[in-house]
Scaffold this active site. Structure first.
Site, mmCIF file in Angstrom:
data_model
loop_
_atom_site.group_PDB
_atom_site.id
_atom_site.type_symbol
_atom_site.label_atom_id
_atom_site.label_comp_id
_atom_site.label_asym_id
_atom_site.label_seq_id
_atom_site.Cartn_x
_atom_site.Cartn_y
_atom_site.Cartn_z
ATOM 1 N N ALA A 16 35.969 47.580 36.097
ATOM 2 C CA ALA A 16 35.359 47.536 37.426
ATOM 3 C C ALA A 16 35.333 48.940 38.012
ATOM 4 C CB ALA A 16 36.144 46.599 38.332
ATOM 5 N N SER A 73 40.617 47.655 36.221
ATOM 6 C CA SER A 73 40.077 48.576 37.224
ATOM 7 C C SER A 73 39.831 49.928 36.597
ATOM 8 C CB SER A 73 41.071 48.742 38.373
ATOM 9 O OG SER A 73 42.187 49.526 37.956
ATOM 10 N N ASP A 74 38.899 50.676 37.183
ATOM 11 C CA ASP A 74 38.865 52.101 36.887
ATOM 12 C C ASP A 74 40.152 52.699 37.444
ATOM 13 O OD1 ASP A 74 38.057 54.615 36.068
ATOM 14 O OD2 ASP A 74 36.041 54.430 36.904
ATOM 15 N N TRP A 75 40.499 53.886 36.971
ATOM 16 C CA TRP A 75 41.805 54.466 37.295
ATOM 17 C C TRP A 75 41.910 54.780 38.786
ATOM 18 C CZ3 TRP A 75 41.556 52.511 33.008
ATOM 19 C CH2 TRP A 75 42.490 52.664 31.997
#
Length: 820
Positions: free
Chosen positions: A195, A228-230
């Site tokens: 995401a 999630s993206d970081w």
């Protein structure tokens, strides 16, 4: 590994864990690992960035790994076989490092050519992107390494990316931006997705119940995991309820105790947590991290092996695209003297910036690649400056004073002066405070290197902190800070400062930085107390008029001039968008000077994305070479000499000028970025006359031959299938890509690619191509009924080599075609 394939098979394992343990497993343990849980047989899961190489567990400073051609160059082959091969090769690279999941492919679309991260993404077209992504995923997962589709969703630009809101109407979201994900899920079952940072229509991508739960996991029946993206996740209950399964990185994050409390308060059902964990366990099971540990092969090729060299050269060369070729000046004939000119010839840009960067074992420049087969027939002349700021010292310019190896020595200190770690970096950079191999807080770092050349030099430092530089008997001090305009600037775009001085070969350069400690004023900055540090050292820039004059003189003295120009990691990078498509510096002026002096001029464009070419009519040929990876110079040489045909076709439309595109701005207004062009991006908008005619169309590419097309046949099939015979009318074996586009009967629907097939033929040979239209492009989203509807019958099928070269038009009868 167990044999489970669906999330329903892990109830017993989940039931053995209490709620805090379940929740703990749903946040990363470190930057790129997930925590093991011995009680249920769950081992550590290891993730790695992977758009152009499997970097490993360290963002900077890991072992050498193969550097692949960038995504747009690979996609330019328009070949699912190529994408499948790349997926398998990347899986091999992952297995060597015992990586379970590679974070790729990137399948966001090229909405605006200004997008800084487009070099990581395949194309502007959803069908081409989705089909290539599916093949890549199948190749990677065939070896038991998980792929990760990213970034879900509407993440087509980088400006304000972690706060901006993409405003996209429902039909456009469905028909365009979700379609590559839908195709990849349907055809390859990717084991994970990521995401994005941005909001979509006012809701964070990590909290998108509608997209993540209703569409992806509901309508599509997706069984995999959404991470999630970081540092993208901002909430506990909204993200958990919104379909996010895993928060990255760790060990800290917004879930943990907050998610446990949300479950206890009834804000999140424990069954939701259980579903997230089921998906995580399925991912672990599929990749060999659950139950009996998997076996890892020990005989895979190394990143500098002869096998990898052949593969990476071929993959890059076959995607290179011939844009123009007046009088068949290409491929180069033997017996000619060649003036090779340009900064990109001697310092070829082989990869983009940000998380796509890897520690390659070597990188071949175009100068080395072309000189190797042609020897003294080639003269090499440096070109004008191409960067607005200098880069860390290249290995040949400095050596580590401790070892004598090319690169820089780093010594990391604690606050009491004790040495925490000594490092060597061939890239002259290191990252501290993020994925260190120690727990102590970094107080200061010393950088040391010896110059291998004397004379006027530019010396400087890179990174946040208070610096003291000692060089050539001088001392300089700086206090460097980030601008505050972008996320993770400390790592992705650290500040620099430099000084020009006269030095001697062998001089010791030493810089010491005192790190700025994290403080309460940093808020939730993920990079507080961390940073990318580097030593800058290079020859001082010369007068640019002199450089251009030397280039013209070199061209005048040779039979043919090859000018290599392009972009750098300043433009092709994560976290920053472009402001123009013009070549940086005075490269346009340099090309014109060479063209006016040379007998014949070839321009090689070393860029992953479109650039403006105001000189295109003044030169004899233009070759688009992308970011060609560690074998870049060899690949460009193979294309120029014709040992490998550069049979690429463009994956993005090249506008004729700035703003001359259907979608342009990437700058949010009051936080919102309006996708006002709807589904008419790229070639779709140009064909509908919503923007001026482009310089080069999506799908354009000449190769090294010419082709005749027969009158196409259209059997009564649903969806329509076009059959056409193509004849190679040139003098070389060649590859053609037959493209079919649908021009719908509805005026509010864009023309779109519905299928393609590549064929190869010897000179004079005729080959039959059969292209079946993809049913997912023969529909539209009805916003009144919230369902897919077939397009109206009728319309036209266009058989083309890109929409700038349509070879046949087929009128679809009212009872056949998109609505039949």
């Amino acid at each position: 590994m167990s044999t489970a394939t669906t999330p329903g098979d892990y109830s017993e394992l989940i039931g053995a864990l209490d709620l805090p343990t379940k929740v703990k497993l749903l946040t990363g343990a470190t930057a790129f690992t997930l925590a093991p849980e011995e009680s249920i047989g769950l081992g550590e899961l290891r993730l790695s960035d992977g758009p152009t190489g499997v970097r490993g567990l360290k963002f900077v400073g890991g072992g050498a790994v193969a550097l692949f051609p960038n995504a747009t160059l690979l996609a330019s082959s328009w070949s699912e076989d190529t994408a499948y091969e790349v997926g398998r090769l990347l899986a091999e690279e992952a297995l060597v490092q015992r990586i379970h999941v590679v974070l790729g492919p990137t399948i966001n679309l090229h909405r605006s050519a200004l997008g800084g991260r487009l070099f990581e993404a395949y194309s502007e077209d959803p069908l081409l992107t989705g089909k290539l992504a599916a093949a890549y995923v199948r190749g990677m997962q065939s070896l038991g390494v998980g792929a990760c589709l990213k970034h879900l969703i509407a993440n087509e630009s980088e400006t304000e990316r972690n706060t901006m809101n993409s405003v996209v109407d429902e039909a456009t979201l469905r028909e365009l931006y979700l379609l590559p994900f839908e195709i990849a899920v349907e055809e390859s079952d990717p084991w994970s997705m990521m995401a994005a940072y941005n909001d979509v229509n006012g809701v964070a991508a990590t909290e998108q119940h509608y997209v993540n739960n209703e569409i992806v996991k509901g309508e599509w029946g997706y069984q995999g995991l959404i991470m999630s993206d970081w540092f993208a996740t901002k909430t506990a209950a909204p993200a958990a309820n919104g379909g996010l399964d895993l928060v990255m990185p760790g060990p800290d994050g917004p879930w943990g105790d907050a998610l446990v409390a949300a479950v206890s308060a009834g804000q999140v059902a424990e069954s939701v947590v259980d579903d997230h964990l089921r998906r995580l366990l399925l991912l672990a099971d599929r990749t060999g991290a659950l139950g009996e540990p998997r076996d890892y092969p020990s005989d895979l090729p190394g990143p500098d092996s002869s096998q990898r060299k052949e593969q990476l050269t071929r993959l890059a060369a076959q995607g290179i695209t011939v844009l123009t070729n007046r009088d068949a000046v290409l491929p180069l004939a033997g017996g000619q003297t060649i003036a090779l000119i340009g900064r990109h010839a001697v310092e070829t840009t082989n990869m983009g910036g940000g998380s796509a960067q890897v520690n390659a074992p070597y990188q071949v420049s175009v100068a080395d690649g072309l000189t190797e087969p042609l020897g003294s027939a080639v003269t090499v002349t440096d070109g004008v400056e191409v960067r607005s700021r200098p880069v860390p010292a290249r290995p040949g310019f400095v050596t580590d004073p401790r070892t004598g190896e090319p690169g820089v020595a780093f010594t990391v200190f604690a606050a009491d002066g004790s040495v925490l770690e000594e490092r060597h970096s061939s890239s002259a950079t290191t990252l501290v405070g993020l994925d260190d191999d120690f727990d102590d807080v970094v107080h200061s770092v010393r950088l040391q290197a010896r110059l291998t050349e004397g004379g006027p030099v530019e010396i400087g430092v890179m990174g946040v902190g208070s610096w003291e530089l000692h060089a050539a008997g001088q001392v300089r001090r700086w206090r460097l800070a980030v601008s505050g305009r972008g996320m993770a600037e400390e790592v992705l775009n650290p500040p620099i400062d430099t000084v020009e001085l006269v030095a001697q070969s062998g001089d010791l350069i030493e810089a010491i930085v005192t790190m700025r400690p994290a403080s309460s004023s940093d808020g939730h900055s993920p990079m507080a107390g961390a940073g990318m540090l580097g030593l800058i050292a290079r020859r001082a820039p010369r007068d640019q008029d002199d450089v251009i004059a030397e280039a013209a003189a070199a061209a005048r003295a040779a039979d043919i001039a090859v000018v290599v120009v392009g972009l750098t990691e300043e433009q092709e990078t994560e976290a920053v968008d472009k402001t123009t498509l013009r070549l940086p510096g005075r490269q346009d002026e340099q090309i014109r000077a060479v063209a006016s002096a040379a007998r014949k001029t070839i321009v090689v464009v070393n860029a992953a994305t479109p650039v403006l070419m105001p000189w295109v009519d003044e030169v004899d040929a233009v070759l688009w070479a992308g970011l060609p990876g560690q074998e870049g110079g060899h690949a460009v040489a193979a294309a120029l000499l014709g040992t490998i045909e550069p049979a690429g076709r463009l994956v993005t439309t090249f506008p004729a000028d700035d703003e001359a595109a259907p979608a342009w701005s990437v700058t949010p207004v009051d936080g919102d970025l309006e996708y006002a062009e709807g589904a008419f991006i790229g070639y779709r908008g140009h064909h509908a006359h919503r923007a001026p005619a482009p310089a080069f169309w999506f799908g354009h590419g000449l190769g090294y031959s010419t082709w005749d097309y027969s009158k196409p046949e259209l059997p009564q099939t649903d969806p329509p299938t076009v059959t056409v015979t193509v004849t190679n009318t040139g003098s070389r074996d060649s590859r053609e890509v037959v493209q079919v586009y649908l021009q719908p009967a509805e005026g509010d629907q864009p023309t779109r690619l519905v299928g393609w097939q590549s064929v190869t033929a010897a000179p004079g040979e005729s080959v039959r191509a059969e292209v079946t239209s993809d049913h997912r492009l023969m529909r539209r989203w009805d916003t009144t009924t919230n369902t897919w509807e077939r397009l109206n019958s009728g319309g036209k099928l266009l058989v083309a080599r890109g929409l700038g070269d349509v070879r046949a038009t087929i009128e679809l009868p009212a009872n056949q075609g998109s609505g039949s």
